[in-house]
Design an enzyme around this catalytic site. Structure first.
Site, mmCIF file in Angstrom:
data_model
loop_
_atom_site.group_PDB
_atom_site.id
_atom_site.type_symbol
_atom_site.label_atom_id
_atom_site.label_comp_id
_atom_site.label_asym_id
_atom_site.label_seq_id
_atom_site.Cartn_x
_atom_site.Cartn_y
_atom_site.Cartn_z
ATOM 1 C CG ASP A 192 -5.278 -0.282 7.005
ATOM 2 O OD1 ASP A 192 -4.170 -0.526 7.526
ATOM 3 O OD2 ASP A 192 -5.888 -1.095 6.285
ATOM 4 C CB SER A 216 -1.681 0.960 5.669
ATOM 5 O OG SER A 216 -1.014 0.272 4.646
ATOM 6 C CG ASP A 241 -1.511 -1.210 1.644
ATOM 7 O OD1 ASP A 241 -1.396 -2.190 0.913
ATOM 8 O OD2 ASP A 241 -2.145 -1.237 2.704
#
Ligand code: FRU
Length: 517
Positions: free
Chosen positions: A171, A108, A48
């Site tokens: 995230d 992330s 990512d």
């Protein structure tokens, strides 16, 4: 909390080890498919895009990095920066696991300029519950870190703990609105439903749970990774909100959800204090084989510097979900898409087009004007295109072919990747049937009735050494797929099948390197 924030290794030491890991793999790198104008790591695995921002005069792109192999593993944050979004510079690895809280991965997250003018990063600290692997689930918490240069970070540790029992809790994406900081992240409920949670804070350090912003209606979807949430303006000047997420557990249906996990969005409305109310169905960000976990950022939000024109810019990851991915022995695996500007079109749908800066990649251009291709024939338009942007307008009114378009990575052994307008299917097909390496499947970006009835169809196709990225009709649809060219010169050919093709305009641009090779 103190215990969980304890360092088990010094961050500097962990970063130095990771740099050595990347360098070792980079030394073995095979460049036949290594991108010339997409962001990738020197060596190792990436996934990512993370922490996208414009800070103190530079664009920053971080990404999930496994520095020790070409497979996913212990996540770090790799980093590149640029002052023009065209030429990039490698920066030191920004994060390595070093706290108890992020022992098994700095997962992330996002970056914003804080009220104190420092760069704040919010990321997920990941641990395996059994200390080894995912057999017994994970323990995930949200962490923060700060920096004065975007290069060297001080970890602040956990800012949102995981209430016991929540599997998948990660995230964070942060933004500021009306004097308040907001954060969304994804989670999987006890009954395995994918949700996006909303938190708020006045000072970026103490966060309060506000509400479940969105619960995915499909009971099969058990986790929403990498949620994104931002406003756009419709043609009448009304504000709409876009919720983006990468859904785990969605099933393929027709042209939808053909990847293992699928990234897309819904358009709707939202006001602080309320839930997101969707007004559309779920739509994919990209119909290619390899697109996942995109993140966007606004060039104005939180930044008082010069380069702030309010664009919403997104990067995605060329996810290698469709196996086989023949990169294991190449020293690297994974690249990001081009930066894309996200906006609501006149048609009421989201469009994503290459950021305007991408025109700066053009080195030399050839305008071929109108081209006619007779049924059953092929016309070579470039002998060897290693890194090229192709701008092609198909004259639909004067095209009678069942299928017609362009073959790229066409090598002497007969391999190629085919990007075609398919009149029977009513869409753009990206077909890898004739690839020598990797998966040979095809994907379809469906066209609307209006697009099929139009006089013209526009394609912008970016051919890099190991990938093809297609933008259809001003980014109404996009397709990102790896394409592992075989040996020898890589030709570009126009093709028409079962009828003729009329190309109204065709321009080829050789593209220069972004400086990361
Ligand atoms: C999405 C994802 C995120 C996670 C990261 C770990 O691809 O699984 O949910 O933070 O990758 O690398």
């Amino acid at each position: 909390m103190n215990d969980i924030n304890r360092e088990f290794v010094s961050h500097d030491e962990a970063l130095a080890r990771a740099e050595a890991g990347v360098a070792k793999l980079a030394a073995t790198r095979n460049d036949r498919w290594y991108p010339k104008f997409h962001i990738a790591s020197n060596g190792g695995w990436i996934n990512d895009p993370n922490g996208l921002c414009y800070y103190r005069g530079r664009w920053h792109v971080y990404y999930q990095l496994h520095p020790y192999s070409t497979q996913w593993g212990s996540c770090h944050w790799g980093h590149v920066s640029s002052d023009d979004m065209i030429t990039w510079k490698r920066e030191p690895i920004a994060f390595a696991p070093s706290l108890e809280a992020d022992r098994d991965g700095v997962f992330s997250g996002s970056a914003v300029t804080g009220d104190d003018g420092r760069l704040w990063v919010f990321y997920t600290g990941h641990r395996w519950a059994n200390g080894v692997d995912d057999a017994d689930d994970n323990l995930e918490v949200q962490c923060a870190a700060v920096s004065d240069d975007g290069v060297h970070f001080e970890k602040l540790g956990v800012i949102i703990d995981n209430p016991k029992g929540f599997r998948h809790f990660r995230d964070p994406k942060v933004w500021k609105q009306d004097g308040m900081w907001y954060m969304v992240f994804g989670m999987s409920t006890a009954d395995a439903r994918g949700e996006v949670l909303l938190y708020s804070s006045e000072n970026m350090r103490i966060w309060h749970f506000e509400q479940v912003l969105f619960r995915h209606p499909n009971p099969g979807v058990y986790m929403l990774e990498c949620p994104d949430f931002f406003p756009v303006t419709d043609k009448d000047g009304n504000e709409k909100w876009v919720i983006g997420f990468s859904a785990m557990g969605s099933k393929p249906s027709g042209f939808m959800n053909r990847n293992a996990n699928n990234a897309g969005y819904m358009i709707g409305t939202w006001e602080p204090g309320g839930q997101f109310t969707p007004e559309t169905e779920f739509r994919l960000w990209d119909c290619g084989h390899n697109f996942y976990a995109p993140q966007s950022f606004n060039t104005v939000a939180g930044d008082t510097d010069d380069n702030t024109d309010g664009r919403q810019i997104m990067y995605g990851w060329y996810s290698p979900f469709v196996q086989p991915i023949p990169l294991d022995d190449e020293g690297w695996c994974g690249q990001l898409t081009l930066p894309r500007e996200v906006f609501l079109g006149e048609d009421g749908d989201i469009h994503t087009v290459p950021a305007a800066e991408m025109a700066g990649l053009r080195e030399d251009s050839t305008d071929l004007g109108v081209v006619e291709v007779k049924s059953g024939t092929e016309t070579v338009v470039a002998e060897n295109a290693e890194a090229m942007e192709i701008e092609m307008t198909i004259d639909l009114k004067n095209t009678t072919a069942d299928r017609a378009g362009i073959k790229v990575h066409a090598t002497p052994d007969g391999s190629y990747t085919y990007v075609a307008y398919d009149d029977q299917i009513g869409g753009i097909v990206l077909d890898r049937q004739a690839n020598a390496f990797g998966d040979r499947g095809y994907r379809v970006a469906p066209l609307t009735a209006d697009e099929l009835a139009a006089d013209q169809l526009t394609l912008r196709i970016y051919v890099d050494r190991g990938s093809v990225e297609v933008y259809v009709n001003d980014g109404h649809q996009t397709m990102s797929s790896y394409s592992y060219a075989a040996d020898g010169p890589r030709a570009v050919k126009l093709v028409a099948e079962s009828g003729d093709l009329t190309v109204a305009s065709l321009t080829l641009h050789n593209l220069k390197s972004i400086g990361l090779e």
